[in-house]
Each structure stands twice: as structure tokens, then as C-alpha cells.
Design an enzyme around this catalytic site. Structure first.
Site, PDB file in Angstrom:
ATOM      1  N   LYS A  98      -7.902  -7.209   6.762  1.00 38.64           N
ATOM      2  CA  LYS A  98      -8.760  -7.449   5.683  1.00 38.64           C
ATOM      3  C   LYS A  98     -10.241  -7.322   6.271  1.00 38.64           C
ATOM      4  CE  LYS A  98      -5.827  -8.963   1.874  1.00 38.64           C
ATOM      5  NZ  LYS A  98      -5.503  -9.979   1.231  1.00 38.64           N
ATOM      6  N   ARG A 115       2.228 -11.546   4.713  1.00 37.70           N
ATOM      7  CA  ARG A 115       2.231 -10.176   4.353  1.00 37.70           C
ATOM      8  C   ARG A 115       1.302  -9.452   5.011  1.00 37.70           C
ATOM      9  NH1 ARG A 115      -1.011  -6.868   1.258  1.00 37.70           N
ATOM     10  NH2 ARG A 115       0.024  -5.417  -0.070  1.00 37.70           N
TER      11      ARG A 115
HETATM   12  N1  PMM Z   1      -3.482  -8.174  -0.635  1.00 42.55           N
HETATM   13  C1  PMM Z   1      -3.687  -6.994  -0.941  1.00 42.55           C
HETATM   14  C2  PMM Z   1      -2.472  -6.519  -1.839  1.00 42.55           C
HETATM   15  N2  PMM Z   1      -1.450  -7.267  -2.108  1.00 42.55           N
HETATM   16  N3  PMM Z   1      -0.446  -9.320  -2.512  1.00 42.55           N
HETATM   17  C3  PMM Z   1      -0.285 -10.810  -2.077  1.00 42.55           C
HETATM   18  N4  PMM Z   1       0.642 -11.357  -2.337  1.00 42.55           N
HETATM   19  N5  PMM Z   1      -1.394 -11.318  -1.078  1.00 42.55           N
HETATM   20  C4  PMM Z   1      -2.347 -10.557  -0.648  1.00 42.55           C
HETATM   21  O1  PMM Z   1      -3.261 -11.087  -0.051  1.00 42.55           O
HETATM   22  C5  PMM Z   1      -2.479  -9.144  -0.996  1.00 42.55           C
HETATM   23  C6  PMM Z   1      -1.621  -8.748  -1.916  1.00 42.55           C
HETATM   24  C7  PMM Z   1      -4.720  -6.284  -0.500  1.00 42.55           C
HETATM   25  O2  PMM Z   1      -4.317  -5.480   0.756  1.00 42.55           O
HETATM   26  P1  PMM Z   1      -3.748  -4.039   0.977  1.00 42.55           P
HETATM   27  O3  PMM Z   1      -4.576  -3.206  -0.170  1.00 42.55           O
HETATM   28  O4  PMM Z   1      -3.793  -3.705   2.232  1.00 42.55           O
HETATM   29  O5  PMM Z   1      -2.323  -4.019   0.630  1.00 42.55           O
END
Ligand code: PMM
Length: 280
Positions: free
Chosen positions: A208, A250
């Protein structure tokens, strides 16, 4: 032991994988590879939530994710569906997903909590203050940890009212969602307090922007920080989240995170040797 949730993005515009896994077959292969690296959960998502991104129609989202969820579940994986849409959540659970991961905590789609209640799946409720397109406009807090905890407590109540018991809920502080730079670090420092609320806790810091801003030392130069450095930073924050009591982290780079967690556990004396990567 903290579980590792591996990210399987099936989007053409994800900043993290450059759309390489748009093709369902490639996404399935990627998910299976993450499993071999030791992912306990595979999180399949078809809508990017990167800052500034636009919403995707549920039908398009379902076309992207349902075949991938089905194939991974059939291969025996524990699959979660990353969606803010009730109809996608239901379609994915029908296809074999066991966990619904809603970064909006049930706020984006007022139907989602009741729909998930009926499926029997567990649910991740993320801290969220509005769509990614303008989420930074809502990044004002009296005290970020106190505010995040209070707003998540409201989501737990909403879930209970919809028929989802707290034992089926996993809370997520929503790192990067309606939070800028230092607000994310402050939220992470509050992880143990979040864990103290009772439900399981999931923390997502992977690659991030706030990590890259810290490494660059200048928010304007964050884009220059590449994937390798972001993944290393993610491994560190994931260990710290685990030490604060997180149930799962995650991440994109499952292998690096598992290695980092194995080293931290050895330090704590829980396990001297890293468990070999699994090939379930
Ligand atoms: N961050 C993203 C997408 N989904 N789900 C959860 N539970 N927690 C998060 O911090 C989260 C998520 C955004 O990141 P990406 O686009 O790299 O998947």
C-alpha cells in the site's frame, strides 16, 4: 498462528499485478501457486479499490470472479470473495467461497449483510467511509483508533441485526481506506485494541501507498518505490500485526510473508524450524 490470505486479483486495472491475471485461467494458476507457497486462504476480487478507482458493475465483477472461485474451491482451497456487492457475494458462495470480504463493512450495498447471513458464510467487515473515488476527502478523525473502533462496533451491531453472530465476523481496520499516511500507522498501532474487541482481526497492508511513502521519505516519490521494497515492508507490518494478535494478514507475496512469520515465531520460541511450503 496467524493465517496468510493470498490476494488473487481478477481486475484489468489493479496497480499490484498490472492486470496480468485478468484471464481466469491465469488467475486460477496464480491462486494455486500462492497455495503452494503456503496461503491458508485465497481472496478473489474482481473490483479494484485502489485510490481513485471507479466502481464496476456487479455483472462484470461476477463474470470475472465466479469461474475463478469455482475452480479454486474445487481444488480444495479455502476461498474468500472480495466484494462490496450482495449479488456477487451470493454467487461466489454458491461457487464455493466460504468467506465474504467486504471492505465497506456492509455499507456500500445495504443488501449485503442480510444476503451473507442467509448463506452461512463468515464475513470480513472493513472500516470504510466511502467509495475509493473520493475516500481521502473523508479522512478526518478526532482520534483515529477510537473512531475506527467505534465505527467497526456499529458494523458488528448491523451484522448482528441482519442475523450474523459476532463469531462469524472478522474485523479489518481498513488500512488505506479513508486514511492518509500517518493515520494508517496510528491505526496499525491500535491493532491490539482492535483485537481486544473480541472478533477475529484481519490486517491488509500489502504494497500500500503509505508503506511506499515511508520508504521514499517523501509522499510525492511513493510511486518510485517498487514491488520488492513494498513486499519487504509488507512482511514486516504483517509480523507486527501477528504479534499484536491478528488472526490473518492479507498479502500479495505469500512466500515472503510466511518466511517472515516463521522467523518471528522462532524468535518467540514457538517453532524453531519453518514449516515446509505446503502442496495441498
Ligand atoms: N485492501 C484492498 C482490497 N481488499 N480487503 C481487506 N479485507 N482488507 C484490505 O486491506 C483490503 C482488502 C486493496 O488492496 P489491493 O487492490 O492490492 O487488493
Amino acid at each position: 498462528m496467524t493465517l496468510v490470505m493470498g490476494i488473487v486479483n481478477v481486475t484489468p486495472d489493479s496497480f499490484s499485478d498490472g492486470g496480468r491475471y485478468l484471464d481466469a485461467e491465469a488467475a486460477v494458476a496464480h491462486g494455486l501457486a500462492l497455495r503452494v507457497q503456503g496461503a491458508d486462504i485465497l481472496d478473489v476480487g474482481g473490483e479494484s479499490t485502489r485510490p481513485g478507482s471507479e466502481r464496476v458493475a456487479p455483472a462484470v465483477e461476477q463474470e470475472r470472479v465466479v469461474p475463478v472461485v469455482r475452480a479454486l474451491a474445487q481444488a480444495g482451497a479455502y476461498v474468500s470473495i472480495d466484494t462490496m456487492n450482495a449479488s456477487t457475494a451470493v454467487a461466489a458462495v454458491d461457487a464455493g467461497a466460504r468467506l465474504v470480504n467486504d471492505v465497506s463493512g456492509g455499507l456500500a450495498d445495504p443488501e449485503l449483510l442480510a444476503a451473507v447471513a442467509a448463506t452461512g458464510a463468515d464475513v470480513v467487515l472493513g472500516h470504510w467511509r466511502g467509495p475509493s473515488a473520493d475516500m481521502y476527502a473523508r479522512a478526518a478523525y478526532a482520534d483515529v483508533v477510537t473512531d475506527v473502533l467505534a465505527e467497526l462496533a456499529e458494523r458488528v451491531e448491523a451484522a448482528a441485526a441482519a442475523g450474523i453472530a459476532p463469531s462469524r465476523v472478522i474485523l479489518d481496520p481498513g488500512i488505506g481506506f479513508g486514511k492518509k499516511g500517518e493515520q494508517n500507522w496510528a491505526t496499525l498501532r491500535g491493532t491490539a485494541r482492535l483485537v481486544g474487541m473480541g472478533p477475529r482481526v484481519l490486517v491488509g497492508t500489502s504494497r500500500k501507498r503509505f508503506l511506499a511513502e515511508t520508504l521514499a521519505g517523501d509522499p510525492d516519490a511513493q510511486a518510485d518505490v517498487g514491488e520488492r521494497r513494498r513486499d519487504l515492508a509488507t512482511a514486516v507490518t504483517s509480523v507486527l500485526a501477528a504479534q499484536a494478535g491478528a488472526w490473518a494478514v492479507r498479502v500479495h507475496d505469500v512466500a515472503a510473508t510466511r518466511d517472515a512469520l516463521a522467523v518471528a515465531r522462532a524468535w518467540e520460541g514457538e517453532s524453531r524450524w519453518a514449516s515446509p511450503t505446503r502442496s495441498r
